[in-house]
Design a protein around this motif. Structure first.
Motif, PDB file in Angstrom:
ATOM      1  N   SER A 246      50.386  42.891  44.650  1.00 58.26           N
ATOM      2  CA  SER A 246      49.334  43.284  43.203  1.00 58.26           C
ATOM      3  C   SER A 246      50.106  44.544  43.000  1.00 58.26           C
ATOM      4  O   SER A 246      50.233  45.618  44.165  1.00 58.26           O
ATOM      5  CB  SER A 246      48.162  43.190  43.575  1.00 58.26           C
ATOM      6  N   TYR A 248      48.526  48.490  41.261  1.00 59.40           N
ATOM      7  CA  TYR A 248      47.672  49.521  41.270  1.00 59.40           C
ATOM      8  C   TYR A 248      47.573  50.449  40.107  1.00 59.40           C
ATOM      9  O   TYR A 248      48.350  51.401  41.176  1.00 59.40           O
ATOM     10  CB  TYR A 248      45.925  49.606  41.590  1.00 59.40           C
ATOM     11  N   LEU A 253      41.364  49.401  42.105  1.00 61.47           N
ATOM     12  CA  LEU A 253      41.238  48.885  42.777  1.00 61.47           C
ATOM     13  C   LEU A 253      40.952  47.335  42.134  1.00 61.47           C
ATOM     14  O   LEU A 253      41.792  46.596  42.261  1.00 61.47           O
ATOM     15  CB  LEU A 253      40.848  48.906  44.739  1.00 61.47           C
ATOM     16  N   LYS A 255      41.043  46.899  39.054  1.00 60.80           N
ATOM     17  CA  LYS A 255      42.267  47.393  37.520  1.00 60.80           C
ATOM     18  C   LYS A 255      43.863  46.845  37.909  1.00 60.80           C
ATOM     19  O   LYS A 255      44.104  48.362  38.057  1.00 60.80           O
ATOM     20  CB  LYS A 255      41.931  47.845  36.643  1.00 60.80           C
ATOM     21  N   PRO A 256      44.218  45.619  38.500  1.00 65.95           N
ATOM     22  CA  PRO A 256      45.737  45.587  39.123  1.00 65.95           C
ATOM     23  C   PRO A 256      46.354  45.655  37.290  1.00 65.95           C
ATOM     24  O   PRO A 256      46.244  45.746  36.286  1.00 65.95           O
ATOM     25  CB  PRO A 256      45.736  44.407  39.269  1.00 65.95           C
ATOM     26  N   ASN A 261      48.999  41.123  39.446  1.00 67.24           N
ATOM     27  CA  ASN A 261      47.678  40.639  40.353  1.00 67.24           C
ATOM     28  C   ASN A 261      48.016  39.916  40.794  1.00 67.24           C
ATOM     29  O   ASN A 261      47.911  38.564  40.683  1.00 67.24           O
ATOM     30  CB  ASN A 261      46.198  40.490  39.213  1.00 67.24           C
ATOM     31  N   ASP A 288      53.453  50.169  34.908  1.00 65.95           N
ATOM     32  CA  ASP A 288      52.276  50.955  34.242  1.00 65.95           C
ATOM     33  C   ASP A 288      52.742  51.218  33.071  1.00 65.95           C
ATOM     34  O   ASP A 288      53.417  52.168  33.137  1.00 65.95           O
ATOM     35  CB  ASP A 288      51.007  52.028  35.212  1.00 65.95           C
TER      36      ASP A 288
END
Length: 393
Positions: A246, A248, A253, A255-256, A261, A288
């Motif tokens: 996962s 982040y 933590l 909201k991956p 996820n 991200d």
């Protein structure tokens, strides 16, 4: 007055000599070597018959008629248990706060590897390629160099073998425990391939090994050493375990990163005999979407579960690490090896994404190539990086 002047000159010469640069002899046809001591136990009452896991490596030793080493072409002394993190730069050379050396070359001032296919090999020592006799010797935990020890302390051999090290190849030997019940120790020599692969600067790579001793998982936890730093991993994992990743950002933590996820990576099987390189898995440096293409706060969390367990419905999720019985463990690569405020009973290691001052950016995020090696309830992270642009001040 003349005598005082002479003393000053002599003192100045002494200082200059002590600060003189060490000239290393050029090696025309080198191999590259980085050695780890994975014997991660402490000798106590319950295992008092074991030798202290403190070693000396001798390459091409000269021995007397009784087989005791008297000299060696290369000596890697004071080889202590390895650190949980092997950073992408030689972090130990020049440090003098302790005689202990957590890897070879580590603190040794030797000729190191070059930048090879863009990768920084300055944590690997250069040695002449070819066939070498290599001995690993048990030694006392003291600051006395191996060859200055009493003869009775220079006779305890852990390993005596011959290695073929080919030209321009990158090797990582591991001294480790082969069998937890019999206490047999040995070596695994891995020839690395990361510098030969077509790897992208925009992806982070990682591979995994479980090099734990045979029988470690099945042994009752009361007979295993406690290692709170490893969290739920401290008593080991099953000989076969699934790994889920996962991603982040920052401290979120809950909201991956979308799409990351519990992403399944691989099934990891315990193996401390094969030197085959495990497959690498990758994820984008800027996975991200909120990242600006220069800096990201992303970090990685790896969940290790026994086959059949579902990471989305894990019965051990809220456990305190005492009764998971090897079914579940977590490795978080967060920050600089510190535990996040929301993480409990987690094995925490540094972020695989290196954030460093580079060019006009302070910091800038860079991708790396990583290896996670699990040995008897401890996870070791090794990170290799490419060369970065020099900061502009």
């Amino acid at each position: 007055m003349k005598q005082k002047f002479s003393i000053i000159i002599a003192g100045l010469v002494s200082v200059l000599c002590s600060c003189a640069k060490i000239e290393h002899k050029k090696i025309d046809d080198p191999a590259y070597l980085r050695v780890f001591n994975n014997l991660n136990y402490t000798v106590a009452l319950e295992n008092k018959d074991e030798e202290q896991p403190f070693l000396t490596m001798l390459i091409d030793p000269v021995t007397d008629a009784a087989g005791m080493p008297t000299s060696a072409a290369i000596t890697g002394d004071f080889l202590d248990q390895r650190n949980s993190y092997a950073p992408p730069y030689p972090s130990h050379v020049g440090t003098s706060n302790s005689f202990r050396n957590p890897e070879y070359p580590g603190k040794e001032d030797v000729l190191v590897g070059p930048v090879l296919n863009g990768f920084d090999l300055s944590s690997w020592a250069q040695i002449p390629s070819g066939q070498h006799r290599v001995m690993f010797m048990y030694r006392p935990v003291s600051a006395i160099p191996f060859f200055n020890l009493e003869d009775r302390l220079k006779k305890k051999v852990l390993l005596d073998t011959v290695l073929q090290l080919d030209s321009r190849e990158v090797y990582t030997p591991h001294i480790l425990q082969k069998n937890f019940k019999t206490k047999e120790n040995g070596m695994l020599l891995r020839r690395e391939i990361f510098h030969k692969l077509s790897l992208s600067d925009s992806l982070v790579y990682v591979n995994f090994y479980n090099m734990s001793a045979e029988g470690y998982d099945a042994t009752d936890k009361t007979k295993k050493p406690r290692n709170p730093d490893a969290g739920m991993l401290q008593y080991g994992i099953k000989d076969e375990a699934n790994i889920w990743m996962s991603l982040y950002t920052a401290d979120a933590l809950t909201k991956p990163v979308p799409g990351y996820n519990f992403r399944f990576l691989t099934t990891l099987k315990r193996n401390n005999t094969s030197n085959a390189v495990s497959s690498y898995f990758s994820f984008p440096l800027f996975a991200d979407n909120a990242a600006d293409g220069i800096r990201t706060t992303a970090w990685q969390r790896f969940s290790l579960l026994a086959p059949g367990l579902d990471p989305f419905n894990n019965p051990y999720n809220d456990n305190d690490g005492e009764v998971v019985n090897g079914n579940y463990a977590v490795i978080s690569c967060y920050g600089n090896g510190t535990h996040a405020s929301f993480e409990r009973y987690i094995c925490s290691r540094p972020n695989m994404i290196v954030n460093i001052h580079s060019g006009t950016n302070n910091p800038q995020s860079f991708a790396t190539v990583n290896t996670i090696e699990i040995v008897n309830g401890t996870a070791y992270l090794t990170t290799v990086q490419r060369k970065y642009p020099t900061p502009i001040y």
